[in-house]
Write an enzyme that holds these catalytic residues in place. Structure first.
Site, PDB file in Angstrom:
ATOM      1  N   CYS A 112      -4.355   0.782  -2.260  1.00  0.00           N
ATOM      2  CA  CYS A 112      -4.170  -0.515  -1.614  1.00  0.00           C
ATOM      3  C   CYS A 112      -3.141  -1.367  -2.358  1.00  0.00           C
ATOM      4  CB  CYS A 112      -5.484  -1.299  -1.599  1.00  0.00           C
ATOM      5  SG  CYS A 112      -6.794  -0.591  -0.611  1.00  0.00           S
TER       6      CYS A 112
ATOM      7  N   GLU B 232      -3.286  -4.622  -3.086  1.00  0.00           N
ATOM      8  CA  GLU B 232      -3.832  -5.589  -4.050  1.00  0.00           C
ATOM      9  C   GLU B 232      -4.118  -4.958  -5.398  1.00  0.00           C
ATOM     10  OE1 GLU B 232      -4.785  -4.804  -1.004  1.00  0.00           O
ATOM     11  OE2 GLU B 232      -6.337  -6.152  -0.293  1.00  0.00           O
TER      12      GLU B 232
ATOM     13  N   CYS C 210     -10.994  -3.224  -3.819  1.00  0.00           N
ATOM     14  CA  CYS C 210     -10.012  -4.172  -4.376  1.00  0.00           C
ATOM     15  C   CYS C 210     -10.715  -5.401  -4.938  1.00  0.00           C
ATOM     16  CB  CYS C 210      -8.997  -4.579  -3.313  1.00  0.00           C
ATOM     17  SG  CYS C 210      -7.767  -3.294  -3.006  1.00  0.00           S
TER      18      CYS C 210
ATOM     19  N   GLU D 255       0.408   5.263   0.659  1.00  0.00           N
ATOM     20  CA  GLU D 255      -0.505   6.281   1.197  1.00  0.00           C
ATOM     21  C   GLU D 255      -0.108   7.676   0.728  1.00  0.00           C
ATOM     22  OE1 GLU D 255      -0.850   5.495   5.413  1.00  0.00           O
ATOM     23  OE2 GLU D 255      -2.003   3.667   5.001  1.00  0.00           O
TER      24      GLU D 255
ATOM     25  N   ASN E 182       0.835  -1.211   0.000  1.00  0.00           N
ATOM     26  CA  ASN E 182       0.000   0.000   0.000  1.00  0.00           C
ATOM     27  C   ASN E 182       0.865   1.253   0.000  1.00  0.00           C
ATOM     28  OD1 ASN E 182       0.561  -0.957   2.690  1.00  0.00           O
ATOM     29  ND2 ASN E 182      -1.014   0.364   3.542  1.00  0.00           N
TER      30      ASN E 182
ATOM     31  N   CYS F 156     -10.311  -5.194   0.622  1.00  0.00           N
ATOM     32  CA  CYS F 156     -11.434  -4.261   0.764  1.00  0.00           C
ATOM     33  C   CYS F 156     -12.367  -4.399  -0.447  1.00  0.00           C
ATOM     34  CB  CYS F 156     -10.932  -2.828   0.918  1.00  0.00           C
ATOM     35  SG  CYS F 156     -10.413  -2.053  -0.621  1.00  0.00           S
TER      36      CYS F 156
HETATM   37  N1  THU Z   1      -5.308  -1.424   2.554  1.00  0.00           N
HETATM   38  C1  THU Z   1      -4.811  -2.258   1.601  1.00  0.00           C
HETATM   39  O1  THU Z   1      -3.689  -2.085   1.122  1.00  0.00           O
HETATM   40  N2  THU Z   1      -5.598  -3.284   1.185  1.00  0.00           N
HETATM   41  C2  THU Z   1      -6.862  -3.524   1.644  1.00  0.00           C
HETATM   42  O2  THU Z   1      -7.566  -4.375   1.117  1.00  0.00           O
HETATM   43  C3  THU Z   1      -7.372  -2.773   2.785  1.00  0.00           C
HETATM   44  C4  THU Z   1      -6.607  -1.556   3.151  1.00  0.00           C
HETATM   45  C5  THU Z   1      -4.473  -0.298   2.997  1.00  0.00           C
HETATM   46  C6  THU Z   1      -5.009   1.040   2.554  1.00  0.00           C
HETATM   47  C7  THU Z   1      -4.433   1.951   3.604  1.00  0.00           C
HETATM   48  O3  THU Z   1      -3.131   2.341   3.198  1.00  0.00           O
HETATM   49  C8  THU Z   1      -4.315   1.087   4.844  1.00  0.00           C
HETATM   50  O4  THU Z   1      -4.413  -0.255   4.394  1.00  0.00           O
HETATM   51  C9  THU Z   1      -5.399   1.334   5.871  1.00  0.00           C
HETATM   52  O5  THU Z   1      -6.672   1.260   5.329  1.00  0.00           O
END
Ligand code: THU
Length: 159
Positions: free
Chosen positions: A72, A74, A114, A63, A61, A111
């Site tokens: 994210c 995935e 994704c 940010e 991920n 999520c």
């Molecule tokens: N995140 C992912 O990388 N994948 C997911 O399926 C859920 C959330 C990341 C996004 C963000 O950077 C952090 O987790 C918190 O939500």
């Protein structure tokens, strides 16, 4: 009126029960996870995607100070595979999550956004993508396909 039930099937594994290829994929996802850029949530996610020619695409991920501009792990993995290996079939995706503030001791599923993004490739290639997901410790869960995690998904057949 009738009620339609749509079951979801999940296989649960202990870490020592994992098949060798999944152990390797898990290790790749964990290594990617540790390189995540997650200074805001402190929640690190790594993804390792196995393609049909044996290539493993990894991502994590990323940010952003403008929070919705982050992405994210995935989605970065499947989009990179779509961009770089457009003719290949996606076989297995392993997702690993770890928090810097607590122990994540249960599997962390992808999520909703994704799931929708991964579904696009499963439909396109017309073969299932196994979705494996884990926390830092504890059990590991396997879904036999993306569609199993997103019943009633919206796809190209509705257009
Ligand atoms: N995140 C992912 O990388 N994948 C997911 O399926 C859920 C959330 C990341 C996004 C963000 O950077 C952090 O987790 C918190 O939500």
């Amino acid at each position: 009126m009738k009620t339609i039930q749509i079951p979801v099937f999940i296989d649960e594994f202990d870490p020592d029960e994992l098949p060798p290829d999944i152990r390797e994929l898990k290790a790749r996802a964990e290594a990617a996870r540790e390189q995540a850029y997650a200074p805001y949530s402190r929640f690190r996610v790594g993804a390792a995607l196995l393609l049909d020619d044996g290539t493993v695409v990894t991502a994590n991920n990323q940010e952003n100070a403008a929070f919705p501009s982050g992405m994210c792990a995935e989605r970065i993995a499947v989009w990179y595979a779509g961009a770089r290996y457009p003719g290949r079939v996606m076989r297995k995706l392993f997702i690993s999550a770890r928090s810097e503030t607590r122990t994540v001791d249960r599997p962390v599923p992808p999520c909703g956004a994704c799931r929708q993004a991964i579904a696009e490739y499963e439909i396109k290639q017309n073969s299932p993508i196994e979705i494996w997901f884990a926390g830092e410790t504890g059990k590991i869960w396997r879904s036999p396909s993306l569609e199993n995690l997103l019943p009633l998904l919206f796809d190209r057949h509705m257009l």
